[in-house]
Design a protein around this motif. Structure first.
Motif, mmCIF file in Angstrom:
data_model
loop_
_atom_site.group_PDB
_atom_site.id
_atom_site.type_symbol
_atom_site.label_atom_id
_atom_site.label_comp_id
_atom_site.label_asym_id
_atom_site.label_seq_id
_atom_site.Cartn_x
_atom_site.Cartn_y
_atom_site.Cartn_z
ATOM 1 N N GLU A 99 8.263 -3.449 -9.600
ATOM 2 C CA GLU A 99 6.908 -3.052 -9.218
ATOM 3 C C GLU A 99 6.125 -4.217 -8.610
ATOM 4 O O GLU A 99 5.426 -4.061 -7.608
ATOM 5 N N ALA A 100 6.252 -5.414 -9.161
ATOM 6 C CA ALA A 100 5.531 -6.580 -8.632
ATOM 7 C C ALA A 100 5.990 -6.912 -7.210
ATOM 8 O O ALA A 100 5.170 -7.291 -6.361
ATOM 9 N N GLU A 101 7.286 -6.734 -6.930
ATOM 10 C CA GLU A 101 7.799 -6.983 -5.576
ATOM 11 C C GLU A 101 7.224 -5.972 -4.589
ATOM 12 O O GLU A 101 6.911 -6.317 -3.442
ATOM 13 N N PHE A 102 7.088 -4.729 -5.023
ATOM 14 C CA PHE A 102 6.479 -3.713 -4.161
ATOM 15 C C PHE A 102 5.017 -4.063 -3.892
ATOM 16 O O PHE A 102 4.547 -3.980 -2.753
ATOM 17 N N LYS A 103 4.299 -4.468 -4.926
ATOM 18 C CA LYS A 103 2.890 -4.853 -4.761
ATOM 19 C C LYS A 103 2.765 -6.014 -3.776
ATOM 20 O O LYS A 103 1.877 -6.036 -2.932
ATOM 21 N N ALA A 104 3.668 -6.985 -3.877
ATOM 22 C CA ALA A 104 3.643 -8.148 -2.983
ATOM 23 C C ALA A 104 3.878 -7.741 -1.529
ATOM 24 O O ALA A 104 3.420 -8.429 -0.612
ATOM 25 N N LYS A 105 4.553 -6.611 -1.319
ATOM 26 C CA LYS A 105 4.803 -6.129 0.042
ATOM 27 C C LYS A 105 3.757 -5.113 0.485
ATOM 28 O O LYS A 105 3.928 -4.444 1.500
ATOM 29 N N VAL A 165 2.510 -2.392 -1.320
ATOM 30 C CA VAL A 165 2.564 -1.049 -1.896
ATOM 31 C C VAL A 165 1.493 -0.949 -2.978
ATOM 32 O O VAL A 165 1.479 -1.735 -3.922
ATOM 33 N N ASN A 166 0.595 0.018 -2.829
ATOM 34 C CA ASN A 166 -0.492 0.181 -3.785
ATOM 35 C C ASN A 166 -0.100 0.980 -5.019
ATOM 36 O O ASN A 166 -0.536 0.677 -6.117
ATOM 37 N N GLU A 167 0.709 2.030 -4.811
ATOM 38 C CA GLU A 167 1.066 2.885 -5.939
ATOM 39 C C GLU A 167 2.501 3.375 -5.788
ATOM 40 O O GLU A 167 2.983 3.574 -4.677
ATOM 41 N N ILE A 168 3.141 3.587 -6.924
ATOM 42 C CA ILE A 168 4.491 4.144 -6.963
ATOM 43 C C ILE A 168 4.416 5.428 -7.785
ATOM 44 O O ILE A 168 3.929 5.429 -8.916
ATOM 45 N N PHE A 169 4.899 6.510 -7.182
ATOM 46 C CA PHE A 169 4.907 7.811 -7.841
ATOM 47 C C PHE A 169 6.334 8.302 -7.988
ATOM 48 O O PHE A 169 7.128 8.178 -7.062
ATOM 49 N N LEU A 170 6.640 8.877 -9.121
ATOM 50 C CA LEU A 170 7.907 9.546 -9.340
ATOM 51 C C LEU A 170 7.583 11.030 -9.412
ATOM 52 O O LEU A 170 6.757 11.441 -10.228
ATOM 53 N N VAL A 171 8.180 11.818 -8.539
ATOM 54 C CA VAL A 171 7.950 13.264 -8.501
ATOM 55 C C VAL A 171 9.238 13.958 -8.901
ATOM 56 O O VAL A 171 10.312 13.620 -8.387
ATOM 57 N N SER A 172 9.132 14.921 -9.795
ATOM 58 C CA SER A 172 10.316 15.653 -10.237
ATOM 59 C C SER A 172 9.956 17.115 -10.466
ATOM 60 O O SER A 172 8.820 17.438 -10.818
ATOM 61 N N VAL A 173 10.941 17.985 -10.252
ATOM 62 C CA VAL A 173 10.755 19.405 -10.506
ATOM 63 C C VAL A 173 10.852 19.610 -12.018
ATOM 64 O O VAL A 173 11.926 19.861 -12.559
ATOM 65 N N ASN A 174 9.737 19.415 -12.673
ATOM 66 C CA ASN A 174 9.587 19.575 -14.120
ATOM 67 C C ASN A 174 8.131 19.921 -14.403
ATOM 68 O O ASN A 174 7.279 19.786 -13.528
#
Length: 115
Positions: free
Chosen positions: A16-22, A24-33
Motif C-alpha cells: 500500500e505504501a508503494e502505491f501511495k508513493a506512486k 494512488v489515493n485509494e485501493i478498493f477490493l470489489v467482490s461478488v459478495n
C-alpha cells in the motif's frame, strides 16, 4: 477468484505504501459478495487499515465491466474474474484481467509496474 485471499489481496495490502508513493489515493477490493461477507473478509487482514472491501452483491458492477464468471455448475452462481484496474479521474488507465484461475497480470507488482 481463486487465490484472492492468499495471493492477490495480501500483495495490495503489503504494498500500500508503494502505491501511495506512486500517487494512488485509494485501493478498493470489489467482490461478488454481500456487505457482511466483505466486512468479515476485511477483518481477516489484521494489518490492513486502508484497503477498502466493497460488495457487488448482485454482480452489477462486475457485469458492467464484462468480467462476470458463471460458476453455476459448481453451485456458486455468477462470480467475478480476477482483475485489477487503475482509475484516474474516473478514467480507466490500466485494466488487467485474468483468464480462468491464472494469476499473471493483476498482482500488486504487475500494477505497480504499470504506474
Amino acid at each position: 477468484m481463486f487465490g484472492n485471499s492468499t495471493k492477490h489481496v495480501p500483495g495490495f495490502i503489503e504494498k500500500e505504501a508503494e502505491f501511495k508513493a506512486k500517487g494512488v489515493n485509494e485501493i478498493f477490493l470489489v467482490s461478488v459478495n454481500d456487505p457482511f461477507v466483505m466486512k468479515a473478509w476485511a477483518q481477516t487482514y489484521s494489518g490492513n487499515k486502508n484497503v477498502k472491501f466493497l460488495a457487488d452483491g448482485a454482480a452489477k458492477y462486475t457485469h458492467a465491466l464484462g468480467l462476470e464468471l458463471d460458476l453455476s455448475e459448481k453451485g456458486l452462481g455468477i462470480r467475478s474474474r480476477r482483475f485489477a484496474l487503475v482509475v484516474d479521474n474516473l478514467k480507466v488507465t490500466v485494466a488487467n484481467g485474468e483468464n480462468g484461475g491464472e494469476f499473471s497480470v493483476s498482482s500488486a507488482d504487475d500494477i505497480l509496474k504499470a504506474l
